[in-house]
Scaffold this active site. Structure first.
Site, PDB file in Angstrom:
ATOM      1  N   LYS A  90     -28.021 -30.066  31.427  1.00 49.48           N
ATOM      2  CA  LYS A  90     -27.882 -31.502  31.169  1.00 49.48           C
ATOM      3  C   LYS A  90     -27.594 -32.326  32.431  1.00 49.48           C
ATOM      4  CE  LYS A  90     -26.966 -31.749  26.288  1.00 49.48           C
ATOM      5  NZ  LYS A  90     -26.977 -30.363  25.776  1.00 49.48           N
ATOM      6  N   GLU A 112     -25.175 -41.442  23.764  1.00 51.56           N
ATOM      7  CA  GLU A 112     -24.838 -40.881  22.465  1.00 51.56           C
ATOM      8  C   GLU A 112     -24.489 -39.422  22.686  1.00 51.56           C
ATOM      9  OE1 GLU A 112     -27.886 -41.012  23.673  1.00 51.56           O
ATOM     10  OE2 GLU A 112     -28.336 -38.861  23.527  1.00 51.56           O
ATOM     11  N   SER A 370     -30.202 -22.052  29.027  1.00 47.96           N
ATOM     12  CA  SER A 370     -29.890 -23.477  29.216  1.00 47.96           C
ATOM     13  C   SER A 370     -28.417 -23.755  29.484  1.00 47.96           C
ATOM     14  CB  SER A 370     -30.362 -24.275  28.000  1.00 47.96           C
ATOM     15  OG  SER A 370     -29.793 -23.753  26.809  1.00 47.96           O
TER      16      SER A 370
HETATM   17  C1  LIG Z   1     -27.689 -29.894  24.680  1.00 48.10           C
HETATM   18  C2  LIG Z   1     -28.078 -28.491  24.859  1.00 48.10           C
HETATM   19  C3  LIG Z   1     -29.305 -27.987  24.354  1.00 48.10           C
HETATM   20  C4  LIG Z   1     -30.221 -28.783  23.484  1.00 48.10           C
HETATM   21  O1  LIG Z   1     -30.860 -29.849  24.105  1.00 48.10           O
HETATM   22  P1  LIG Z   1     -32.395 -29.852  24.527  1.00 48.10           P
HETATM   23  O2  LIG Z   1     -32.666 -31.284  24.796  1.00 48.10           O
HETATM   24  O3  LIG Z   1     -33.192 -29.307  23.404  1.00 48.10           O
HETATM   25  O4  LIG Z   1     -32.502 -29.004  25.739  1.00 48.10           O
HETATM   26  C5  LIG Z   1     -29.621 -26.677  24.628  1.00 48.10           C
HETATM   27  N1  LIG Z   1     -28.794 -25.863  25.333  1.00 48.10           N
HETATM   28  C6  LIG Z   1     -27.621 -26.318  25.826  1.00 48.10           C
HETATM   29  C7  LIG Z   1     -26.750 -25.371  26.580  1.00 48.10           C
HETATM   30  C8  LIG Z   1     -27.224 -27.634  25.609  1.00 48.10           C
HETATM   31  O5  LIG Z   1     -26.049 -28.055  26.087  1.00 48.10           O
END
Ligand SMILES: *Cc1c(COP(=O)(O)O)cnc(C)c1O
Length: 385
Positions: A90, A112, A370
């Site tokens: 993020k 948000e 992620s």
């Molecule tokens: C917020 C988040 C997501 C989901 O958001 P996307 O916009 O689909 O990438 C996925 N993995 C993590 C670790 C997150 O914090």
């Protein structure tokens, strides 16, 4: 060409666009112009790269997982977005948007948040840039995510409860947009995923493209100039997936988005308009947006970014559901085999690979990790206890 620019109206095939109240059209157009100009300006790119390197910790490594590869029978590479500052991908997006907001002369960020992760990331960037920060969060989520509320406050942000509707993420988006209309002169709306009206889906994907570009180069070094057979990422709104897919869209790698079975916007494939663009979303027979439900609060978004809808419709990417039980198993599998505790969101991508191991036998699979799982450890203790 796949994953380049949308049309001037922000369309990806039949999806996307700018479906906002008339009062917001000039703000979206101003943002489109400003982003276009900044993205073509080498000094903006250099300043963002500098921040990504010295503040966020990029480039993130590519980890080859010997143990997990052996366990699953395919060659597994992890793109380590979990090692970024604030613990996920993020930060790429919020640093980009905050730098753009500064360039546009804005002094406030509004955002948000659902689980609180995007709120924390935005509050982080606002603190770094000396900007005021307001984060809308559903009252139900405020209650469920107390730790992130406190984190945002520590970082100097104001958390405002979204009290309408189901008092969760989709309502927080509505209220953040409503607030933005009244203060556009001073305020940038820092949207958290590849959704919303044009230019957001495109702009947010471009800010995350660094994931795909780095991975492409790291894979080339590891694979003798080659690319992986499969690229997998979890999908909430779809920003981490869009970022890594963008680096491989021009290859023949299979692109797979893993969705929570309880929020499978593509799986249920109903086109509709929500939060400013046309995409696939979960809705009832009357067109009311349904609540998404998943073990991971970060994937509780009832829609998916419009470009993913387009990638699904054209067959360039596949979107596959995984169940909560499969996710819990994958969460433990990665921890035990590799010593890496993944975010529950990211565990969806691992879960799909584990579930499809027969189909993937002998292949090279790149998984976008992620985020890290520290934030989910308490929940897993209850889940497994
Ligand atoms: C917020 C988040 C997501 C989901 O958001 P996307 O916009 O689909 O990438 C996925 N993995 C993590 C670790 C997150 O914090």
């Amino acid at each position: 060409m796949t994953m380049t620019e949308p049309t001037a109206e922000g369309r990806f095939g039949d999806f996307g666009g700018m479906f906002v109240p008339e009062t917001l059209v000039p703000a979206c157009q101003e943002l489109d112009r400003a982003f276009r100009e900044a993205w073509a300006d080498p000094s903006f790119r250099a300043e963002l790269d500098h921040l990504l390197t010295t503040y966020a910790g990029r480039p993130s490594p590519l980890t080859e997982c010997q143990n997990l590869s052996e366990a699953l029978g395919c060659r597994i590479l992890l793109k380590r977005e979990d090692l970024n500052h604030t613990g996920s991908h993020k930060i790429n997006n919020v640093l980009g948007q905050a730098l753009l907001a500064k360039r546009m002369g804005k002094t406030r960020l509004v955002a948000e948040t659902g689980a609180g992760q995007h709120g924390v990331a935005t509050a982080t960037a606002a603190a770094l840039f000396g900007m005021d920060c307001i984060v809308y969060m559903g009252t139900v989520d405020i209650e469920r995510q107390k730790l992130n509320v406190f984190r945002m406050q520590l970082l100097g942000a104001e958390v405002r409860p979204a009290e309408s509707g189901s008092q969760t993420l989709k309502d927080a988006v509505n209220e953040a947009m409503r607030h933005w209309v009244s203060v556009v002169e001073s305020t940038h709306y820092c949207l958290g995923s590849v959704m919303g009206p044009h230019p957001y889906p495109w702009m947010v994907r471009e800010f995350h493209r660094v994931i795909g570009d780095e991975s492409r180069q790291q894979c080339a070094e590891l694979l003798d100039g080659g690319v992986p057979d499969v690229v997998v990422a979890c999908v909430g709104g779809g920003s981490n997936a869009a970022g890594i897919f963008a680096g491989f869209a021009d290859t023949d790698a299979l692109l797979v988005g893993a969705e929570p079975a309880g929020g499978a916007a593509v799986g249920r494939a109903v086109p509709g308009i929500v939060h400013g663009s046309r995409s696939y979303l979960m809705q009832d027979e009357w067109g009311q947006v349904l609540e998404a439900e998943s073990i991971s609060a970060g994937l509780d978004y009832p829609g998916i970014g419009p470009e993913h809808a387009h990638l699904a419709a054209t067959g360039r990417a596949r979107y596959e559901p995984v169940t909560d039980a499969e996710v819990v198993e994958a969460f433990q599998l990665l921890a035990r085999t590799e010593g890496i505790i993944p975010a529950l969101e990211s565990a969806h991508a691992i879960a799909w690979v584990s579930k499809c191991r027969d189909e993937l036998r002998g292949k090279t699979v790149l998984i976008n990790l992620s985020g890290r799982g520290d934030k989910d450890v308490n929940q897993m203790m209850d889940e497994l206890g």
